[in-house]
Structures are given as structure tokens and as C-alpha cells.
Design a protein around this motif. Structure first.
Motif, PDB file in Angstrom:
ATOM      1  N   GLY A 103     -34.251  20.432 -28.828  1.00 32.26           N
ATOM      2  CA  GLY A 103     -33.414  19.743 -29.809  1.00 32.26           C
ATOM      3  C   GLY A 103     -31.948  19.662 -29.432  1.00 32.26           C
ATOM      4  N   CYS A 104     -31.557  20.201 -28.298  1.00 29.38           N
ATOM      5  CA  CYS A 104     -30.155  20.152 -27.861  1.00 29.38           C
ATOM      6  C   CYS A 104     -29.977  18.927 -26.966  1.00 29.38           C
ATOM      7  CB  CYS A 104     -29.785  21.424 -27.100  1.00 29.38           C
ATOM      8  SG  CYS A 104     -28.081  21.429 -26.526  1.00 29.38           S
ATOM      9  N   GLU A 105     -29.479  17.822 -27.531  1.00 29.33           N
ATOM     10  CA  GLU A 105     -29.323  16.579 -26.779  1.00 29.33           C
ATOM     11  C   GLU A 105     -28.032  16.547 -25.951  1.00 29.33           C
ATOM     12  OE1 GLU A 105     -31.526  14.143 -26.382  1.00 29.33           O
ATOM     13  OE2 GLU A 105     -32.946  15.264 -27.605  1.00 29.33           O
ATOM     14  N   ASP A 106     -27.096  17.439 -26.227  1.00 32.29           N
ATOM     15  CA  ASP A 106     -25.816  17.441 -25.519  1.00 32.29           C
ATOM     16  C   ASP A 106     -25.505  18.854 -25.015  1.00 32.29           C
ATOM     17  OD1 ASP A 106     -23.397  16.558 -24.534  1.00 32.29           O
ATOM     18  OD2 ASP A 106     -22.353  16.733 -26.436  1.00 32.29           O
ATOM     19  N   PRO A 107     -26.221  19.325 -23.970  1.00 26.92           N
ATOM     20  CA  PRO A 107     -26.002  20.708 -23.526  1.00 26.92           C
ATOM     21  C   PRO A 107     -24.620  20.940 -22.927  1.00 26.92           C
ATOM     22  CG  PRO A 107     -27.445  19.572 -22.012  1.00 26.92           C
ATOM     23  CD  PRO A 107     -27.219  18.651 -23.167  1.00 26.92           C
ATOM     24  N   TRP A 108     -23.980  19.891 -22.426  1.00 27.96           N
ATOM     25  CA  TRP A 108     -22.662  20.052 -21.804  1.00 27.96           C
ATOM     26  C   TRP A 108     -21.532  19.848 -22.812  1.00 27.96           C
ATOM     27  CZ3 TRP A 108     -23.357  22.179 -17.302  1.00 27.96           C
ATOM     28  CH2 TRP A 108     -24.497  21.884 -16.588  1.00 27.96           C
ATOM     29  N   ARG A 153       0.741  27.932 -22.775  1.00 27.60           N
ATOM     30  CA  ARG A 153       1.477  27.074 -23.699  1.00 27.60           C
ATOM     31  C   ARG A 153       1.640  25.671 -23.125  1.00 27.60           C
ATOM     32  NH1 ARG A 153       7.567  28.110 -25.979  1.00 27.60           N
ATOM     33  NH2 ARG A 153       7.479  26.472 -27.536  1.00 27.60           N
ATOM     34  N   CYS A 154       1.412  24.669 -23.979  1.00 28.72           N
ATOM     35  CA  CYS A 154       1.610  23.275 -23.611  1.00 28.72           C
ATOM     36  C   CYS A 154       3.098  22.929 -23.813  1.00 28.72           C
ATOM     37  CB  CYS A 154       0.729  22.390 -24.494  1.00 28.72           C
ATOM     38  SG  CYS A 154       0.923  20.632 -24.182  1.00 28.72           S
ATOM     39  N   GLU A 155       3.509  21.752 -23.345  1.00 30.11           N
ATOM     40  CA  GLU A 155       4.895  21.305 -23.514  1.00 30.11           C
ATOM     41  C   GLU A 155       5.264  21.134 -24.985  1.00 30.11           C
ATOM     42  OE1 GLU A 155       5.512  17.740 -21.263  1.00 30.11           O
ATOM     43  OE2 GLU A 155       4.857  18.668 -19.399  1.00 30.11           O
ATOM     44  N   CYS A 156       4.256  20.824 -25.830  1.00 32.03           N
ATOM     45  CA  CYS A 156       4.532  20.612 -27.257  1.00 32.03           C
ATOM     46  C   CYS A 156       4.604  21.923 -28.030  1.00 32.03           C
ATOM     47  CB  CYS A 156       3.477  19.694 -27.868  1.00 32.03           C
ATOM     48  SG  CYS A 156       1.819  20.370 -27.857  1.00 32.03           S
ATOM     49  N   GLY A 157       4.215  23.037 -27.420  1.00 33.65           N
ATOM     50  CA  GLY A 157       4.320  24.333 -28.075  1.00 33.65           C
ATOM     51  C   GLY A 157       2.983  24.936 -28.485  1.00 33.65           C
ATOM     52  N   HIS A 158       1.890  24.217 -28.372  1.00 39.36           N
ATOM     53  CA  HIS A 158       0.579  24.760 -28.738  1.00 39.36           C
ATOM     54  C   HIS A 158       0.066  25.678 -27.627  1.00 39.36           C
ATOM     55  CE1 HIS A 158       0.468  21.695 -31.859  1.00 39.36           C
ATOM     56  NE2 HIS A 158      -0.532  22.391 -32.389  1.00 39.36           N
ATOM     57  N   PHE A 159      -0.654  26.725 -28.051  1.00 38.74           N
ATOM     58  CA  PHE A 159      -1.244  27.670 -27.108  1.00 38.74           C
ATOM     59  C   PHE A 159      -2.747  27.439 -27.002  1.00 38.74           C
ATOM     60  CE2 PHE A 159       2.716  29.777 -28.018  1.00 38.74           C
ATOM     61  CZ  PHE A 159       3.031  30.396 -26.824  1.00 38.74           C
ATOM     62  N   PHE A 160      -3.258  27.557 -25.789  1.00 37.76           N
ATOM     63  CA  PHE A 160      -4.686  27.411 -25.509  1.00 37.76           C
ATOM     64  C   PHE A 160      -5.158  28.617 -24.723  1.00 37.76           C
ATOM     65  CE2 PHE A 160      -2.998  23.164 -25.915  1.00 37.76           C
ATOM     66  CZ  PHE A 160      -3.939  22.516 -26.681  1.00 37.76           C
ATOM     67  N   VAL A 161      -6.426  29.013 -24.925  1.00 31.63           N
ATOM     68  CA  VAL A 161      -7.015  30.123 -24.188  1.00 31.63           C
ATOM     69  C   VAL A 161      -8.448  29.738 -23.831  1.00 31.63           C
ATOM     70  CG1 VAL A 161      -7.884  31.402 -26.195  1.00 31.63           C
ATOM     71  CG2 VAL A 161      -7.287  32.636 -24.114  1.00 31.63           C
ATOM     72  N   LEU A 162      -8.927  30.263 -22.712  1.00 31.77           N
ATOM     73  CA  LEU A 162     -10.280  29.985 -22.255  1.00 31.77           C
ATOM     74  C   LEU A 162     -11.265  30.931 -22.929  1.00 31.77           C
ATOM     75  CD1 LEU A 162     -10.960  27.796 -20.253  1.00 31.77           C
ATOM     76  CD2 LEU A 162     -11.112  29.494 -18.486  1.00 31.77           C
ATOM     77  N   LYS A 163     -12.343  30.368 -23.495  1.00 32.37           N
ATOM     78  CA  LYS A 163     -13.381  31.160 -24.151  1.00 32.37           C
ATOM     79  C   LYS A 163     -14.624  31.136 -23.264  1.00 32.37           C
ATOM     80  CE  LYS A 163     -16.392  30.994 -28.164  1.00 32.37           C
ATOM     81  NZ  LYS A 163     -16.773  30.165 -29.303  1.00 32.37           N
ATOM     82  N   ASN A 164     -15.177  32.283 -22.960  1.00 29.34           N
ATOM     83  CA  ASN A 164     -16.343  32.387 -22.096  1.00 29.34           C
ATOM     84  C   ASN A 164     -17.608  32.006 -22.860  1.00 29.34           C
ATOM     85  OD1 ASN A 164     -17.925  32.879 -19.898  1.00 29.34           O
ATOM     86  ND2 ASN A 164     -17.892  35.099 -20.104  1.00 29.34           N
ATOM     87  N   VAL A 165     -18.379  31.037 -22.337  1.00 30.87           N
ATOM     88  CA  VAL A 165     -19.677  30.649 -22.914  1.00 30.87           C
ATOM     89  C   VAL A 165     -20.725  30.742 -21.809  1.00 30.87           C
ATOM     90  CG1 VAL A 165     -18.731  29.167 -24.698  1.00 30.87           C
ATOM     91  CG2 VAL A 165     -19.222  28.209 -22.474  1.00 30.87           C
ATOM     92  N   PRO A 166     -21.979  30.962 -22.150  1.00 33.12           N
ATOM     93  CA  PRO A 166     -23.011  31.054 -21.107  1.00 33.12           C
ATOM     94  C   PRO A 166     -23.249  29.688 -20.468  1.00 33.12           C
ATOM     95  CG  PRO A 166     -24.012  31.175 -23.278  1.00 33.12           C
ATOM     96  CD  PRO A 166     -22.535  31.200 -23.486  1.00 33.12           C
ATOM     97  N   PRO A 167     -23.526  29.667 -19.181  1.00 32.35           N
ATOM     98  CA  PRO A 167     -23.804  28.393 -18.503  1.00 32.35           C
ATOM     99  C   PRO A 167     -25.142  27.809 -18.948  1.00 32.35           C
ATOM    100  CG  PRO A 167     -24.049  30.210 -16.975  1.00 32.35           C
ATOM    101  CD  PRO A 167     -23.520  30.786 -18.252  1.00 32.35           C
ATOM    102  N   VAL A 168     -25.349  26.544 -18.704  1.00 28.83           N
ATOM    103  CA  VAL A 168     -26.568  25.857 -19.124  1.00 28.83           C
ATOM    104  C   VAL A 168     -27.769  26.349 -18.344  1.00 28.83           C
ATOM    105  CG1 VAL A 168     -27.697  23.592 -19.157  1.00 28.83           C
ATOM    106  CG2 VAL A 168     -25.338  23.807 -19.862  1.00 28.83           C
ATOM    107  N   TYR A 169     -27.604  26.696 -17.078  1.00 30.44           N
ATOM    108  CA  TYR A 169     -28.757  27.045 -16.258  1.00 30.44           C
ATOM    109  C   TYR A 169     -29.253  28.475 -16.469  1.00 30.44           C
ATOM    110  CZ  TYR A 169     -24.958  28.653 -13.205  1.00 30.44           C
ATOM    111  OH  TYR A 169     -23.842  29.236 -12.723  1.00 30.44           O
ATOM    112  N   ASN A 170     -28.571  29.287 -17.257  1.00 32.81           N
ATOM    113  CA  ASN A 170     -29.074  30.634 -17.566  1.00 32.81           C
ATOM    114  C   ASN A 170     -29.878  30.576 -18.844  1.00 32.81           C
ATOM    115  OD1 ASN A 170     -27.959  31.854 -15.387  1.00 32.81           O
ATOM    116  ND2 ASN A 170     -26.221  32.691 -16.455  1.00 32.81           N
ATOM    117  N   LYS A 171     -30.928  31.367 -18.918  1.00 32.92           N
ATOM    118  CA  LYS A 171     -31.738  31.396 -20.147  1.00 32.92           C
ATOM    119  C   LYS A 171     -31.280  32.499 -21.051  1.00 32.92           C
ATOM    120  CE  LYS A 171     -35.885  29.100 -18.833  1.00 32.92           C
ATOM    121  NZ  LYS A 171     -37.298  29.062 -18.957  1.00 32.92           N
TER     122      LYS A 171
END
Length: 158
Positions: free
Chosen positions: A84-89, A140-158
Motif C-alpha cells: 500500500g505504499c505507493e511513494d516509498p521515496w 541556518r538558512c539566509e532567511c533565519g530558519h534552522f534545518f536539521v537532518l532526521k535519520n530514517v531507515p532506507p527503502v531497501y532494508n526490511k
């Protein structure tokens, strides 16, 4: 008909059109041309028989399913589509900016150590691009917003 014969006798080599006109007529002229051996010259003879087409019937049970042939990530995508996952990426989902403060940055999912992120700042039409890396923490972006990377499991791992 005598004009055809005179043209045929005067010509060093008979044209295809002249020979086809002569051979289409029935009667004495046709038999005379057959005796001279001109009936088959210039394509006036019957066209060759069409090439036969050979087909082999295939039973539906003999066809191999796509899932049996697929390997690697393609097979994993097919399995996720069955579940049922049509958009795994997650290409169709746009990540909306959160509050963007340093203590509450916008989380960007990634299965890798780095990801390219574009921020649409206020009135700009073009995004500001930046690389987020796991070890750096919030960026931090030029506009002042902060972003961070969140770890998610890859598609090819079960």
C-alpha cells in the motif's frame, strides 16, 4: 499495338513501363513477348509470394511475473507497493517549514549522511540551496530558519 512493338525494337533496353504495358495485353503480342523472353523482364512478372510469418503461442502460465525477475531496490519497491505504499521515496510530499528556531528546527528526513535542501525564503522565487549533514547539527538558512537532518531507515532494508 504496332507503336509499342516499334518502340520496343528501337530501344536498346526496354523500360519497365513499356514492358508492363505490353505484357498486360492478351493475345498474339503476349505470346510473342513470351517467346522473346521479355515477359519476366523489368518486374512485369508476378510479385514474389509474401514472406510467411511464424508465431509461437504463449500460455499465460508460461509468462514469468515481474516480481520474480526484479532484484534489489526495484523488488523492494514492488513489495512496498503491494503493501500500500505507493511513494516509498516520498517525492510527492513537500516538507513544510516548522517554526525554524534553533531549539526547534525543521526536520528533513534522510537515509544518508547528507542531503541537499532548498528553502523558499519570504518573497524569493528561487530556492536557496544548502547541504545538511548529520554531524553538523542544525544549519541556518539566509532567511533565519534552522534545518536539521532526521535519520530514517532506507527503502531497501526490511
Amino acid at each position: 499495338m504496332s507503336s509499342y512493338i516499334s518502340r520496343l525494337l528501337k530501344a536498346p533496353s526496354a523500360s519497365k513501363r513499356l514492358i508492363s504495358n505490353l505484357t498486360q495485353r492478351e493475345g498474339k503480342l503476349n505470346s510473342w513477348l513470351r517467346r522473346l523472353g521479355l515477359q519476366r523482364q523489368g518486374g512485369a512478372a508476378a510479385p514474389p509470394a509474401p514472406r510467411p510469418i511464424s508465431t509461437t503461442p504463449v500460455q499465460k502460465s508460461a509468462l514469468i511475473e515481474d516480481e520474480v525477475l526484479a532484484t534489489g531496490i526495484q523488488k523492494r519497491e514492488m513489495q512496498l507497493a503491494k503493501q500500500g505504499c505507493e511513494d516509498p521515496w516520498q517525492f510527492t510530499k513537500i516538507i513544510r517549514r516548522g517554526s525554524g528556531r534553533e531549539n526547534d528546527p525543521t526536520e528533513v528526513p534522510s537515509a544518508f549522511d547528507a542531503r541537499l535542501v532548498g528553502c523558499l525564503c519570504l518573497d524569493d522565487r528561487m530556492p536557496k540551496w544548502m547541504w545538511l549533514e548529520k554531524e553538523e547539527g542544525p544549519k541556518r538558512c539566509e532567511c533565519g530558519h534552522f534545518f536539521v537532518l532526521k535519520n530514517v531507515p532506507p527503502v531497501y532494508n526490511k
